[in-house]
Scaffold this active site. Structure first.
Site, PDB file in Angstrom:
ATOM      1  N   ASP A   1       0.870  -1.171   0.000  1.00 62.72           N
ATOM      2  CA  ASP A   1       0.000   0.000   0.000  1.00 62.72           C
ATOM      3  C   ASP A   1       0.913   1.229   0.000  1.00 62.72           C
ATOM      4  O   ASP A   1       2.137   1.134   0.162  1.00 62.72           O
ATOM      5  CB  ASP A   1      -0.965  -0.020   1.193  1.00 62.72           C
TER       6      ASP A   1
HETATM    7  C1  GLC Z   1      -4.232   4.395  -0.400  1.00 65.23           C
HETATM    8  C2  GLC Z   1      -5.140   3.247  -0.013  1.00 65.23           C
HETATM    9  C3  GLC Z   1      -5.231   2.181  -1.050  1.00 65.23           C
HETATM   10  C4  GLC Z   1      -5.103   2.808  -2.422  1.00 65.23           C
HETATM   11  C5  GLC Z   1      -3.682   3.330  -2.537  1.00 65.23           C
HETATM   12  C6  GLC Z   1      -3.446   4.045  -3.867  1.00 65.23           C
HETATM   13  O1  GLC Z   1      -3.522   4.835   0.723  1.00 65.23           O
HETATM   14  O2  GLC Z   1      -4.924   2.616   1.231  1.00 65.23           O
HETATM   15  O3  GLC Z   1      -6.477   1.500  -0.879  1.00 65.23           O
HETATM   16  O4  GLC Z   1      -5.362   1.857  -3.431  1.00 65.23           O
HETATM   17  O5  GLC Z   1      -3.342   4.192  -1.468  1.00 65.23           O
HETATM   18  O6  GLC Z   1      -4.252   5.161  -3.961  1.00 65.23           O
END
Ligand code: GLC
Length: 746
Positions: A288
């Site tokens: 993430d």
């Molecule tokens: C965010 C979220 C994730 C998302 C990623 C890209 O922090 O936790 O669900 O897909 O970053 O935006």
């Protein structure tokens, strides 16, 4: 043995074993061959580059690290994927930079296409309220078709985190509290996004996230610690991920939280033992946003180099925006702290997807501006969004059949801070557009009412402010009207990532506004708009009718007016329990009986209950009304005893006993009365959504198989145990109409 015979025997043995080995190890596919051929040409730096993902600037969805070398890095083959770059033109332009690199390995373009791309669909929790798997799949299908026409190869969806805590803002992004429903919805969304398979121009890679148990953050506080037994993890939180993997989801994303002390990003047990080991998962795992580097503040890595080592060792294949891999992995391999084969495995997984998407044949095949113009925001896509939105609305109350509204009404007062809101209708995790067209409730009513109906409008108050200055005008409008339709709730961004709330009432003084309008004596219909369950006990007791509309997306107002006027008979059912009080959280229907169950709301002496409030939710999982009524009868179990592995067939009759055609979601729950570990008082194990005309009946049949009776025993072994079971069929988890018993004997 004579030498010649020995030689022949050895030869035979060698040939036979070679044949066996060839049989065991499946032949490489054409794409896997191509991966191997490309891998063999790559330098270590180029391999590490494939594991590196940067964000575009305009649409950053996390804390951005200033990165002046981003595009130079792409040109040098140091980047494998970009997120938050969208549009046929922009993706083509950035891909052209990647095509200047030595090996011309195409970039993957990814984006959070969570509930629609150009046309916004209802938030996922709203769609889950439809219990309509085809509608949910169709929503993802339209989103994928639009995103793929706009240069996107990969969406970071479906989010399949089970959650039982509405304080957590990201409850809006999932499918609610139930593992069975959540697993089916996970599959539907993967099917929708990936369509007929990668390589098709209307298919995008899906991504099961956040692996794992992110929805169980202590106290509903986003990014917080998760601590749970292996049994709870395997029984409740992992199955939707396994369902997504079984459905062929192309990628996984790990989660920010630590699980039992180990951050998911650095968690071997999750990513290697379970996902890539036990489940033999062939896709790749993206971290993430910054979650690799965040193992430093977690106190799990002393610096970014150790974070990189821990993450790659644990099975995180791609680094989203930590810069950990690009800054450290080459050195770690050279220092022999990270085996090259771990890097190669990650690179293989990523390259294979690029081949499957057809990007090596044509890196620009998804970046076609003419196609983009033709496909995005079509009337057909908006119509699909309207249909899913209508199905997502839940009728919580309809006293004296106030709804549907009569077309003969002369004057309707439309009151509340969300009555004319367009922007809030999109909900969190929608894709932002400059010239977006989101239909407000007021506009939806204008589109629907006849020329003889006058709409009056008053905002009444703000969402969170405490000024009552607008109350007088609202009361004035109510007094002039035959009926009042109120629109209250949160703003769209009071739920979503990083949006946990300690108090989940309707914000500000909106309930005071409802009280003031109700005091006029006019009938009041309240539409509640939010990304989470809210607490609104006064409104629940005093409003004449209540519709929970969540955030319904582009066609929100038209869906709401369609339901208000009965052009669509609401059939939504709650996918998550609505608490009476924050003090009840976590609250969920599939609870354990305990040794001192409270037999009713008055039985509180030395019972597992509160002394100031019943255990029961305000509205239960599976609850939702219709403009018509239904009966359930004639429960038949084809056997009273079944052997291990034998199926039980359960049937019953559903009848539409009202005056409107409508759909009912008939829910089948099971209780394992006693077992080697305590079991929930009920668990959803099947459901059917059925449309019936007034007076029409239908016999429904359900199959209860071994899988539905299985659980993890004391040794964490999945399976059944003989004993007594209860079958319960109802229209809500708290409204069981038919009960039957059977025994599993062996
Ligand atoms: C965010 C979220 C994730 C998302 C990623 C890209 O922090 O936790 O669900 O897909 O970053 O935006």
């Amino acid at each position: 043995m004579p030498p010649l015979k020995l030689i022949w025997s050895l030869l035979f043995f060698l040939c036979f074993n070679t044949f066996l080995y060839a049989q065991k190890k499946p032949a490489l596919t054409k794409n896997e061959d191509r991966v191997e051929a490309l891998l063999a040409k790559m330098t270590l730096e180029e391999k590490v580059g494939q594991l590196n993902q940067y964000t575009g600037e305009r649409l950053a969805t996390g804390p951005v690290t200033v990165n002046s070398t981003k595009y130079a890095d792409i040109k040098e083959g140091k980047v494998g994927s970009m997120l938050n770059v969208r549009g046929a033109k922009d993706t083509r332009d950035v891909q052209k930079i990647a095509m200047q690199s030595r090996l011309k390995i195409p970039l993957l373009f990814s984006l959070d296409v969570i509930h629609g791309y150009r046309v916004t669909f209802p938030i996922p929790l709203a769609e889950a309220s439809s219990w309509d798997l085809k509608a949910i799949e169709q929503s993802a299908r339209v989103a994928a078709t639009e995103a793929a026409a706009s240069g996107i190869h990969w969406t970071f969806a479906p989010m399949v985190d089970i959650s039982r805590d509405p304080r957590w803002g990201r409850v809006m992004e999932g499918a609610g509290e139930d593992t069975y429903l959540g697993s089916l919805i996970a599959r539907a969304r993967v099917r929708g996004f990936q369509g007929k398979g990668l390589g098709n121009l209307d298919a995008v890679m899906a991504c099961a996230k956040h692996f794992a148990a992110y929805g169980a953050a202590i106290a509903g506080r986003d990014y917080n610690t998760v601590d749970m037994s292996d049994r709870l993890l395997w029984e409740v939180y992992l199955p939707p991920f396994k369902a997504a993997a079984d459905e062929g989801v192309a990628t996984f994303m790990n989660s920010f939280n630590d699980l039992n002390g180990i951050p998911a990003t650095g968690n071997r047990y999750l990513q290697r033992d379970i996902l890539k080991g036990k489940w033999n998962y062939p896709g790749f795992v993206v971290s993430d946003w910054g979650s690799i580097r965040e193992m430093i503040p977690h106190g799990f890595a002393k610096d970014n180099k150790e974070a990189a080592l821990l993450a790659i060792t644990a099975g995180s294949d791609m680094d989203m925006e930590s810069h950990s891999y690009i800054e450290n992995l080459v050195q770690l391999v050279k220092e022999q702290k990270v085996p090259l084969n771990l890097v190669d495995d990650a690179v293989r997984r990523i390259l294979l997807k690029k081949f499957e998407l057809g990007l090596f044949e044509d890196p620009y095949r998804f970046s076609n501006e003419a196609r983009e113009k033709k496909i995005l925001n079509s009337d057909e896509n908006r119509k699909a969004a309207l249909e899913v939105a209508e199905k997502s609305i839940v009728l919580l109350k309809n006293q004296n059949q106030l709804l549907p509204l009569s077309k003969d009404l002369k004057t309707i007062a439309v009151i509340g801070p969300l009555a004319k809101s367009n922007n809030d209708m999109k909900g969190f995790w929608s894709v932002t557009w400059d010239n977006d067209k989101l239909v407000s409730l007021y506009e939806g009513l204008q589109n629907k009412v006849g020329k003889n109906t006058q709409l009056l409008y008053a905002e009444g108050c703000g969402i969170s402010d405490t000024s009552k200055a607008g109350f007088a005008a609202a009361i004035e409008a109510a007094k002039k009207a035959d009926i009042v339709v109120m629109a209250v709730g949160e703003t769209f961004d009071m739920s979503g990532e990083g949006k946990s709330r300690t108090s989940i009432g309707i914000p500000g003084i909106q309930e005071d506004l409802i009280k003031a309008v109700k005091a006029t004596g006019k009938p009041v219909v309240v539409l509640i708009m939010a990304g989470r369950p809210l607490i609104f006990n006064w409104t629940a007791d005093h409003a004449d009718a209540i519709l929970y509309t969540w955030w319904l997306g582009s066609e929100a107002g038209n869906a709401m007016s369609s339901v208000l006027y009965g052009d669509y008979n609401p059939a939504g059912k709650l996918p998550i329990s609505f608490p009476r009080s924050v003090g009840q959280i976590p609250i969920y229907y599939s609870a354990k009986n305990t040794g001192r169950p409270s037999l009713n709301e008055h039985d509180i002496a030395y019972r597992s209950t509160y002394i100031d409030m019943p255990n029961s939710p305000r509205y239960a999982f599976g609850y939702g009304l219709s403009y018509t009524s239904f009966s359930l009868s004639d429960l038949v179990l084809n056997k009273s005893k079944i052997g291990d592995g034998e199926n039980l067939t359960v049937s019953c009759t559903l009848k539409n006993t009202g005056n409107y055609a409508g759909e009912e979601v008939v829910q089948l729950y099971i209780q394992d009365i006693f077992a080697s570990v305590t079991r929930p008082v009920k668990e959803l194990k099947d459901f059917q959504k059925v449309m019936l005309k007034p007076g029409e009946s239908k016999t429904l049949s359900f199959i209860v198989d071994k899988e539905k009776l299985s659980f993890y025993n004391q040794q964490m072994k999945w399976g059944t145990e003989p004993g007594a079971f209860k079958i319960m069929i109802g229209d809500s988890s708290d409204h069981i109409i038919l009960k039957g018993d059977f025994e599993l004997v062996y």
